[in-house]
Design a protein around this motif. Sequence first.
Motif, PDB file in Angstrom:
ATOM      1  N   UNK A   1      40.897 -13.543  78.611  1.00  0.00           N
ATOM      2  CA  UNK A   1      40.663 -13.500  80.059  1.00  0.00           C
ATOM      3  C   UNK A   1      40.746 -14.889  80.679  1.00  0.00           C
ATOM      4  N   UNK A   2      40.615 -15.913  79.896  1.00  0.00           N
ATOM      5  CA  UNK A   2      40.541 -17.258  80.496  1.00  0.00           C
ATOM      6  C   UNK A   2      41.876 -17.612  81.161  1.00  0.00           C
ATOM      7  N   UNK A   3      41.882 -17.734  82.485  1.00  0.00           N
ATOM      8  CA  UNK A   3      43.139 -17.982  83.194  1.00  0.00           C
ATOM      9  C   UNK A   3      43.664 -19.388  82.934  1.00  0.00           C
ATOM     10  N   UNK A   4      42.821 -20.217  82.371  1.00  0.00           N
ATOM     11  CA  UNK A   4      43.247 -21.593  82.135  1.00  0.00           C
ATOM     12  C   UNK A   4      43.577 -21.864  80.681  1.00  0.00           C
TER      13      UNK A   4
ATOM     14  N   UNK B   1      42.090 -17.721  89.020  1.00  0.00           N
ATOM     15  CA  UNK B   1      43.257 -16.959  89.497  1.00  0.00           C
ATOM     16  C   UNK B   1      43.827 -16.124  88.354  1.00  0.00           C
ATOM     17  N   UNK B   2      44.070 -14.865  88.626  1.00  0.00           N
ATOM     18  CA  UNK B   2      44.548 -13.971  87.577  1.00  0.00           C
ATOM     19  C   UNK B   2      45.917 -14.322  87.018  1.00  0.00           C
TER      20      UNK B   2
ATOM     21  N   UNK C   1      44.444  -7.249  85.462  1.00  0.00           N
ATOM     22  CA  UNK C   1      44.066  -8.405  84.651  1.00  0.00           C
ATOM     23  C   UNK C   1      42.732  -8.191  83.954  1.00  0.00           C
ATOM     24  N   UNK C   2      42.013  -7.169  84.352  1.00  0.00           N
ATOM     25  CA  UNK C   2      40.761  -6.890  83.650  1.00  0.00           C
ATOM     26  C   UNK C   2      41.033  -6.351  82.248  1.00  0.00           C
ATOM     27  N   UNK C   3      42.271  -6.028  81.966  1.00  0.00           N
ATOM     28  CA  UNK C   3      42.632  -5.518  80.646  1.00  0.00           C
ATOM     29  C   UNK C   3      43.748  -6.352  80.011  1.00  0.00           C
TER      30      UNK C   3
END
Lengths: 378, 378, 181, 181, 71, 71, 274, 274
Positions: free
Chosen positions: F54-57, H23-24, H175-177
């Motif tokens: 999940x980490x966008x970075x 940001x997704x 993006x939650x998955x």
Amino acid sequence: MPRVEFWQGNASIAQGALAAGCRFFGGYPITPSSEIAEVMAAELPAHNGRFIQMEDEIAGIAAAIGGSVAGFKAMTATSGPGFSLKQENLGLAYMAEIPLVVVDVMRGGPSTGLPTSIAQQDVMQARWGTHGDHATIAYAPSSVQECFEVAIKAFNMAERFRQPVLIMSDEVLGHMREKVVVPDRETYTIVNRKKPSCAPDVFMPYKPDPEDNLPPMASFGDGYRWHITGLTHNEWGFPTNCPEEIAKKTARLMDKVNAYRDDIVEFETESVEDARIIVVAFGSVARTALSAVRMARSKGLKVGYFRPIVLWPFPDRELEALAEKAGKLIVPELNYGQMVNEVERSVHGKAGITQMSLVNGELFQPSEILEKIEEVAR
Amino acid sequence: MPRVEFWQGNASIAQGALAAGCRFFGGYPITPSSEIAEVMAAELPAHNGRFIQMEDEIAGIAAAIGGSVAGFKAMTATSGPGFSLKQENLGLAYMAEIPLVVVDVMRGGPSTGLPTSIAQQDVMQARWGTHGDHATIAYAPSSVQECFEVAIKAFNMAERFRQPVLIMSDEVLGHMREKVVVPDRETYTIVNRKKPSCAPDVFMPYKPDPEDNLPPMASFGDGYRWHITGLTHNEWGFPTNCPEEIAKKTARLMDKVNAYRDDIVEFETESVEDARIIVVAFGSVARTALSAVRMARSKGLKVGYFRPIVLWPFPDRELEALAEKAGKLIVPELNYGQMVNEVERSVHGKAGITQMSLVNGELFQPSEILEKIEEVAR
Amino acid sequence: MRDRYEIRFAGSGGQGVILAAVVVGEAAAIFEGLNSVQTQSYGPEARGGKSKSEVVISRGSIDYPKATTPDLQIILNQASCDEFIAQTGKGGIVVVDDTYVSSVPETEAQVFSLPIVKTAREKVGRELVTNMVALGVTAKILEKKGLMKAESLKQAVLARVPKGTEEINEKAFIEGYKLME
Amino acid sequence: MRDRYEIRFAGSGGQGVILAAVVVGEAAAIFEGLNSVQTQSYGPEARGGKSKSEVVISRGSIDYPKATTPDLQIILNQASCDEFIAQTGKGGIVVVDDTYVSSVPETEAQVFSLPIVKTAREKVGRELVTNMVALGVTAKILEKKGLMKAESLKQAVLARVPKGTEEINEKAFIEGYKLME
Amino acid sequence: MPKKFMVTVDPRWCKGCGLCLAVCPTKVFDFDEGLKSVPTRMEDCIGCKQCENICPDLAITVEGSADNAKS
Amino acid sequence: MPKKFMVTVDPRWCKGCGLCLAVCPTKVFDFDEGLKSVPTRMEDCIGCKQCENICPDLAITVEGSADNAKS
Amino acid sequence: MPRPEVMSWLRKRFFPHLWCPGCGHGIIMHAILRALIDSGKTKEQTVIASGIGCSSRMPGYIDACTIHTTHGRSLAFATGIKLANPELTIVDVMGDGDCTAIGGNHFIHACRRNIGITAVVMNNNIYGMTGGQASPTTPLGAKATTAPYGAIDPPFDVCKLAQGAGATYVARTTVAQPVLCEQYIKNGIANRGFSVIEILTNCHTQFGRRNNLRTPVDNLNFFKKNSVPLAKAQGMTPADLEGKIVTGEFVKREAPEYTDLYRSLVERIGGDER
Amino acid sequence: MPRPEVMSWLRKRFFPHLWCPGCGHGIIMHAILRALIDSGKTKEQTVIASGIGCSSRMPGYIDACTIHTTHGRSLAFATGIKLANPELTIVDVMGDGDCTAIGGNHFIHACRRNIGITAVVMNNNIYGMTGGQASPTTPLGAKATTAPYGAIDPPFDVCKLAQGAGATYVARTTVAQPVLCEQYIKNGIANRGFSVIEILTNCHTQFGRRNNLRTPVDNLNFFKKNSVPLAKAQGMTPADLEGKIVTGEFVKREAPEYTDLYRSLVERIGGDER
Ligand SMILES: Cc1ncc(C[n+]2csc(CCOP(=O)(O)OP(=O)(O)O)c2C)c(N)n1
Ligand SMILES: Cc1ncc(C[n+]2csc(CCOP(=O)(O)OP(=O)(O)O)c2C)c(N)n1
Ligand code: SF4
Ligand code: SF4
Ligand code: SF4
Ligand code: SF4
Ligand code: SF4
Ligand code: SF4
Ligand SMILES: [Mg+2]
Ligand SMILES: [Mg+2]
């Protein structure tokens, strides 16, 4: 042995492109340029090249740029309205320095205008049609033979300078059939793009070689990884906001061509040595002009003929010198005055300029130009 | 009582448009012009006007033309890449003679370039961006106050001459906030389009009235039936291939504006009377130029300032006269030389021209121009 | 030969006048080593309306590509005849079809009214080959003028027409050639 | 007053420096009848990076719209301080935030290191109002210079901020004003 | 008594495409020499209007005849 | 014995968005003073990699620890 | 339908029109006129819009408020006109190239917005006007000047595209059924939102010539033979449906129309300055 | 998936990247990289194409053959690249504005051609980069700078549009998955034809700020709460589905790929000059 053909101007451009090694065409049909696409549709698959008719002109040039990025010599062709639509992506090709040949077969405008009639109204659009600065190289052939020849030259320039090169044809020339002596392969040069020789990890796609100020270009798929963007970028190809890098990049877009101006500029003259009047014309109109000049000479008038074969960069210095000697210029164009602005700019007041406009869907007749010559001579 | 506001340049153009009676906006967002759309999105529904965000710039201008055809004063706004995309339909509006105001807030190019930086690279695109000939009217404001004012003038000209009128702003001006004294309604004129008074069956939408050489225009829905086309057409509005009708139509597209050139051309000067050097600049750059000229004057240098407020038609004759007296011009531009071509053309060699280019995303600083003045003065 | 010989074919859309001019140009350029330029006028009226095609041939270079004062005009319908006949050059020849051109305006040119369409219809059996008959006529005229061998034109015809139709086209060409006998 | 007084606010994205400059411009133009111009630099680095906004005020007309040698700089982070401090005009003032600017490069300008962020955080309770504290500081300075009444700036603040947040913003402004006491 | 119809073809507009000949269920039309359609067997017409609707040149009009209107 | 995992956050890349804190089923992360995520309760990690994904970075790495590889 | 009324909607001075003998575009024009008249529309309050193409010549022949725009863009112009004056009835006539090639984006967006315009797609599977280049609806294997070896591009199903994009009325028929054409167009006009009527038509001149459908009558027969009404098609296998033209009304759905939504917005914020 | 490999696909000098915290787009980039690596692709033979937008910054961060084109046009460029060199794997990343507004036409035509490109639509329901204007996927009533009173334009269903246009693989998730993102992208890459993976993502900065979804975590929770898998959705009423995000694979269909068709054409006419 050179082959003799009786081709349409449009077909001749297509055949010249094939001879130059063009193997990718992306386009969208439009009168009076469609025959270029049609010849390519027939020939390219037979040469293991790629032809694709896209959904519109914007996509047509985009696909052609894509083909070039993947290593092909690529072309697109269109006419007025389509040329307008291609401007945004033409700008991308200038910015990203992608070799490409774009043909505009001029018809009457503005707007849909006169789709099946001749005009020369896109001369300035060729130079200034897209937002932002870049150098322009634009050919304006005036015979079917020359269509073939400038197609080869256009590809050579495009590959050499890594940028789009334009061919500005017109409806009469595009649809006219004329004898073409197809030159033997050995008689003309073919330029291929300069490829990088460095290791992939140090490849800088926008760093010019010091010898020629021109950067080499890899193709997608041949082992180099690089970034292409329409944003202003540095020598690595990545976007930059650094004023120095910006200035360097954008200046090079002008300089890379300007530095070789004399290699590019081409024009033709006849009887200019002792001329008191010079008729300056290009494309199909130049044929009328030449007729008229010869008629005038046969009547004893000291008239010369000057035809830019390359419209951009404009042969300004050369014309200025001749104009100063002659003192008078006549500039017939099938528009309300486009090239004449460039003529006016070039000669710095050293010659009187008479502009002739014809915007009624027709080509000047020799008698019309002859009359003007006689009038100016008086 | 005039109201005082502290507006962005973009907002000021939008407010000027509203003051001029604009009630239709069709557009597509793009930096640095988006605030114009945003103000219109908030204001138009509140004025029973129509705002629509279309799928792209092409559709944006098309919808605006549609709004105009149905009787509204209409506008669209964009920046470089979007301006390129609008060119084809801009041509249609010229050909079909539909009033429209198009704003281009210039940013760095070519291509995506520098979306958030200033440039002046669309000057020539404004004049020559579409295929085919037509007259161009283009304003170039240089203060937020003037944004408001030229918006009103642009609509007046568009409605009067039945054609698109351009406002060429730039990133600095568009995003800058500045004091604006909003003039009282009585202090400015508003021009509305001339409507036909004849019976519907004899309405000729492209037949100019003899007094002013300008044709009246009906709206779809107000009882007249007429035909609009981008094809070259006769006075009834129907396509024609008759050379005389073609010539008449296309010539009128130039003449209708050229005949009123002196009503349109606008420029501003300071200290030109005794100047030995004149700095010619427009838009945001003119502000730097004025700073520099004043600094130079305070150092005792005889320097003047010339600013075209209307870029097209270019104030060529006026500049020529001043240039001849002064003998030297300095032309700073945020491009590689666009307006300077027009300056060069205008002065016919009667003054030496020093061009200053800055293409690095920044605005000239007064010291840079001052230095050049001092250099040229030497 | 004069520096420049201008030929114009005119008729209604569908009579194949464009192809006729192309074939003459091809014959000149490829089979005779001359220079030649062929042009035509398009336009929305092309469908069914007037159709015009020109070819200029010359030993020297050809600058202005269109016909101004055609030396030879082959005219296959009345409207074209009315419009174009007056432009015929000094000493020029006009051939009109006797089915579709009923009245020929006054002219100084030498006029031949020939059964071109009828020949195609009746002798060859297909009106479609009208233009080939016209080319036969042209061949004869050009031959007489010493401009081009009829054989060259015939070869150009055969090189152009779709496979399988050579025979009927050749027949039409020969019948046309004989018309001017 | 000098012809032209240049103020620059600089900090990181999110510190509200643009709004601060806008409010000063508004106060000058609308509440004081002066001329004023506000500009800023955008750029992809705007998100989280350096942010800069300038306002020029003058009794006369303002031509060049940007600050060249700012008379007053309010600097809220170290990076901006390092880059901009040298540009301060002769006799100019620099105010830096004492939390985020730890070292001030050598300068001839008069430098005040003030707890702007701390005041917002601790006295007002929301770091979000940092820019309002900075505006309070500015108000005091401009008042001292005789350029503008602090009241005008406060009014401009109140006219700008979202409904319901007037109180907290006013508080921040006043605390800032007091910082320069 | 069968209803009577009046079928007219405007020869200035007819281009001889042959569609009316093809669609008419009762074969009312023929071509004349100039390839214009002519309703030569109008008495067979059943008034279906297929010809009128198919004619791309809007050259055909089918009307119930005045006499029949009464019958 | 439960499997052990190594969770690292690169503080130069972490922007403190809080998504890792939100998705971690065992609440391994906390923010430090500078709003950077820190895996303060790494021992609770069950190796689900939700944080990494999940980490966008792309600031988080979850690895099975070397010790555990043997267990 | 009273014939003189149809005549009164024509700009008769341009007749006979420029379309080729037997071109289906004329059949469609007639159907549109009957539908408009039958729907009680007036010439002054009716707009006929088009792009560029043989099909797009139509507005020139109809004596209403007519606008012949740029290639592919007519729906964007029409959207502006409709938003400006929602009282107008707008029929937008488009060729397959015009609608689905260069105009594809405006088409799907008009579908999405559900703006009150009736789009008539005159699908002859080819670019007629420019001389027979392939279009996005040219069938696989068919020949065109830019597909001399037969088209390899999979064609669009215009109705599925319109449905996927959100149109509220979608129907298809062929010129072999002029009464159905008229009926569907009438239904489209009656629908307050965006309507799409795809009409398969013939360009024997450019398409037929290269694809064994040389005459108008060949084409008529082809359409008759290969049309399958929706109800019947639903019982057929994909293999059976290969090469068939499924006709019928595919979508008929209620949804708020765009200019109605806009008017509500203006009312909601009290923006009516009249 | 081995983490160091992901790192080796990054142009690390540009990190931390320019996207907003949370940001997704970054989540999607990570999923794309995992999918590419897992599919055995190499950086030299992989092209990442994009238009313009925050989402479209992605190619700059990936160390492959990357091309950041003009707004909306990336698929047209990518089509040229793929046709020129069919061996290349092409992932085309697009924002909702890029793909469905200005790029809508290229999108439907890529679907139609079934060209072997994987399109990842990063749908945050807004124009992020230009400051929060409405996009063709902005939900009804949502606020945007150009929809200050709430959007009135009915939004597209991107997957339905792709399906209507002929894409052979169409899937949607959020993006939650991230694992499902990865999986669908992998499936898309495995599909020889044109694949569309729509991933709902968050622009809390421009969309969330105006629509009560201010933080990345708010958005994550929103996606979790409102996602409905296809199987479940099929049993729900339209009313129940109002405001929900249906996720799953909507189309998985075999059809010849465009460059394969082209190659066959070349072979058929004996055009291979190699
Ligand atoms: C921008 C632009 N591109 C291309 C053209 C050329 N053009 C005119 S009509 C047309 C296609 C016509 O096909 P279609 O829309 O199917 O109409 P049809 O003629 O078949 O009825 C094309 C490509 C144009 N006029 N403008
Ligand atoms: C031709 C053109 N029009 C408009 C723009 C301005 N522009 C850049 S990105 C963008 C929209 C971005 O939205 P989206 O594609 O959804 O991407 P996001 O930023 O939301 O990821 C727009 C309108 C442009 N660069 N070029
Ligand atoms: S359908 Fe019309 S145009 Fe065709 S033959 Fe019959 S009457 Fe003539
Ligand atoms: S109305 Fe019917 S029956 Fe009568 S002529 Fe026409 S097609 Fe034949
Ligand atoms: S998800 Fe990544 S960027 Fe966000 S807080 Fe956690 S480590 Fe930092
Ligand atoms: S891997 Fe799973 S349990 Fe371990 S820290 Fe990450 S989210 Fe928490
Ligand atoms: S070319 Fe085709 S579409 Fe055009 S008028 Fe002729 S038959 Fe109709
Ligand atoms: S503005 Fe929106 S889309 Fe752009 S980086 Fe920030 S959160 Fe992402
Ligand atoms: Mg078509
Ligand atoms: Mg988006």
